[in-house]
Design a protein around this motif. Sequence first.
Motif, mmCIF file in Angstrom:
data_model
loop_
_atom_site.group_PDB
_atom_site.id
_atom_site.type_symbol
_atom_site.label_atom_id
_atom_site.label_comp_id
_atom_site.label_asym_id
_atom_site.label_seq_id
_atom_site.Cartn_x
_atom_site.Cartn_y
_atom_site.Cartn_z
ATOM 1 N N ARG A 48 0.851 -1.193 0.000
ATOM 2 C CA ARG A 48 0.000 0.000 0.000
ATOM 3 C C ARG A 48 0.876 1.228 0.000
ATOM 4 O O ARG A 48 1.935 1.259 0.626
ATOM 5 C CB ARG A 48 -0.881 0.028 1.244
ATOM 6 C CG ARG A 48 -1.951 -1.038 1.216
ATOM 7 C CD ARG A 48 -3.044 -0.780 2.235
ATOM 8 N NE ARG A 48 -3.716 0.478 1.927
ATOM 9 C CZ ARG A 48 -4.047 1.388 2.842
ATOM 10 N NH1 ARG A 48 -3.761 1.207 4.104
ATOM 11 N NH2 ARG A 48 -4.665 2.496 2.495
ATOM 12 N N SER A 49 0.416 2.269 -0.684
ATOM 13 C CA SER A 49 1.106 3.560 -0.682
ATOM 14 C C SER A 49 0.115 4.673 -0.976
ATOM 15 O O SER A 49 -0.870 4.472 -1.685
ATOM 16 C CB SER A 49 2.241 3.573 -1.702
ATOM 17 O OG SER A 49 1.720 3.395 -3.002
ATOM 18 N N ILE A 50 0.399 5.819 -0.401
ATOM 19 C CA ILE A 50 -0.403 7.021 -0.652
ATOM 20 C C ILE A 50 0.579 8.182 -0.805
ATOM 21 O O ILE A 50 1.476 8.359 0.018
ATOM 22 C CB ILE A 50 -1.355 7.322 0.515
ATOM 23 C CG1 ILE A 50 -2.337 6.169 0.706
ATOM 24 C CG2 ILE A 50 -2.108 8.630 0.267
ATOM 25 C CD1 ILE A 50 -3.177 6.286 1.962
ATOM 26 N N VAL A 51 0.417 8.951 -1.871
ATOM 27 C CA VAL A 51 1.269 10.115 -2.127
ATOM 28 C C VAL A 51 0.367 11.310 -2.396
ATOM 29 O O VAL A 51 -0.569 11.233 -3.185
ATOM 30 C CB VAL A 51 2.182 9.899 -3.355
ATOM 31 C CG1 VAL A 51 3.009 11.148 -3.640
ATOM 32 C CG2 VAL A 51 3.059 8.685 -3.168
ATOM 33 N N GLU A 52 0.681 12.401 -1.745
ATOM 34 C CA GLU A 52 -0.001 13.666 -1.952
ATOM 35 C C GLU A 52 1.103 14.695 -2.179
ATOM 36 O O GLU A 52 1.923 14.916 -1.293
ATOM 37 C CB GLU A 52 -0.772 14.000 -0.675
ATOM 38 C CG GLU A 52 -1.894 14.938 -0.831
ATOM 39 C CD GLU A 52 -2.653 15.087 0.479
ATOM 40 O OE1 GLU A 52 -3.000 16.230 0.773
ATOM 41 O OE2 GLU A 52 -2.864 14.094 1.193
ATOM 42 N N ALA A 53 1.180 15.294 -3.358
ATOM 43 C CA ALA A 53 2.289 16.199 -3.662
ATOM 44 C C ALA A 53 1.801 17.441 -4.398
ATOM 45 O O ALA A 53 0.892 17.373 -5.224
ATOM 46 C CB ALA A 53 3.329 15.482 -4.514
ATOM 47 N N TYR A 54 2.449 18.565 -4.090
ATOM 48 C CA TYR A 54 2.139 19.839 -4.718
ATOM 49 C C TYR A 54 3.361 20.317 -5.500
ATOM 50 O O TYR A 54 4.479 20.260 -4.990
ATOM 51 C CB TYR A 54 1.783 20.892 -3.660
ATOM 52 C CG TYR A 54 0.519 20.556 -2.925
ATOM 53 C CD1 TYR A 54 -0.703 21.014 -3.386
ATOM 54 C CD2 TYR A 54 0.556 19.775 -1.780
ATOM 55 C CE1 TYR A 54 -1.871 20.704 -2.718
ATOM 56 C CE2 TYR A 54 -0.609 19.450 -1.102
ATOM 57 C CZ TYR A 54 -1.818 19.924 -1.575
ATOM 58 O OH TYR A 54 -2.972 19.602 -0.908
ATOM 59 N N HIS A 55 3.151 20.774 -6.706
ATOM 60 C CA HIS A 55 4.227 21.294 -7.550
ATOM 61 C C HIS A 55 4.274 22.807 -7.379
ATOM 62 O O HIS A 55 3.327 23.508 -7.712
ATOM 63 C CB HIS A 55 3.980 20.932 -9.019
ATOM 64 C CG HIS A 55 3.881 19.457 -9.234
ATOM 65 N ND1 HIS A 55 4.973 18.695 -9.542
ATOM 66 C CD2 HIS A 55 2.839 18.604 -9.140
ATOM 67 C CE1 HIS A 55 4.607 17.431 -9.649
ATOM 68 N NE2 HIS A 55 3.309 17.353 -9.406
ATOM 69 N N LEU A 56 5.376 23.300 -6.851
ATOM 70 C CA LEU A 56 5.545 24.723 -6.555
ATOM 71 C C LEU A 56 6.646 25.300 -7.441
ATOM 72 O O LEU A 56 7.704 25.675 -6.967
ATOM 73 C CB LEU A 56 5.903 24.917 -5.077
ATOM 74 C CG LEU A 56 5.013 24.200 -4.063
ATOM 75 C CD1 LEU A 56 5.626 24.245 -2.681
ATOM 76 C CD2 LEU A 56 3.622 24.795 -4.073
ATOM 77 N N GLY A 57 6.434 25.329 -8.732
ATOM 78 C CA GLY A 57 7.481 25.780 -9.647
ATOM 79 C C GLY A 57 8.579 24.744 -9.710
ATOM 80 O O GLY A 57 8.354 23.608 -10.100
ATOM 81 N N GLU A 58 9.792 25.106 -9.271
ATOM 82 C CA GLU A 58 10.906 24.161 -9.291
ATOM 83 C C GLU A 58 10.983 23.333 -8.014
ATOM 84 O O GLU A 58 11.916 22.561 -7.830
ATOM 85 C CB GLU A 58 12.218 24.917 -9.511
ATOM 86 C CG GLU A 58 12.303 25.510 -10.905
ATOM 87 C CD GLU A 58 13.690 26.036 -11.212
ATOM 88 O OE1 GLU A 58 14.656 25.630 -10.543
ATOM 89 O OE2 GLU A 58 13.795 26.856 -12.128
#
Length: 110
Positions: A48-58
């Motif tokens: 099981r895996s959960i990823v929550e990610a935000y792209h903030l430019g670089e």
Amino acid sequence: MTATQSLPFTYFDSDALELADRFEAWRESIAPVFDVTPLSDDNGEDFRSIVEAYHLGELMAGSVWTQPQNFQQARRSARTDHILVQVHRTGGYQGELGERKPGCGKAMSR
């Protein structure tokens, strides 16, 4: 970015996939950073895996939860150039860094 635009966002939850497909989907999604293999002989079927990610430019910031696995830095030909800062809130790691002897780290207790 205007007030009407939202941050680019990525969400991955292995529970949305069939059991037999979960680890391979995780392997594909993390491939630019790590080469991963299942920790046990079950071929990752219970993974099981959960990823929550935000792209903030670089910059990319996020939260990742996974079950134990073996991992190493991705092969140069497949690797994304990056600097990775990890904070283990629970669990930890055990491994080697270059020529250094095996070591381990644990998350700090709160």
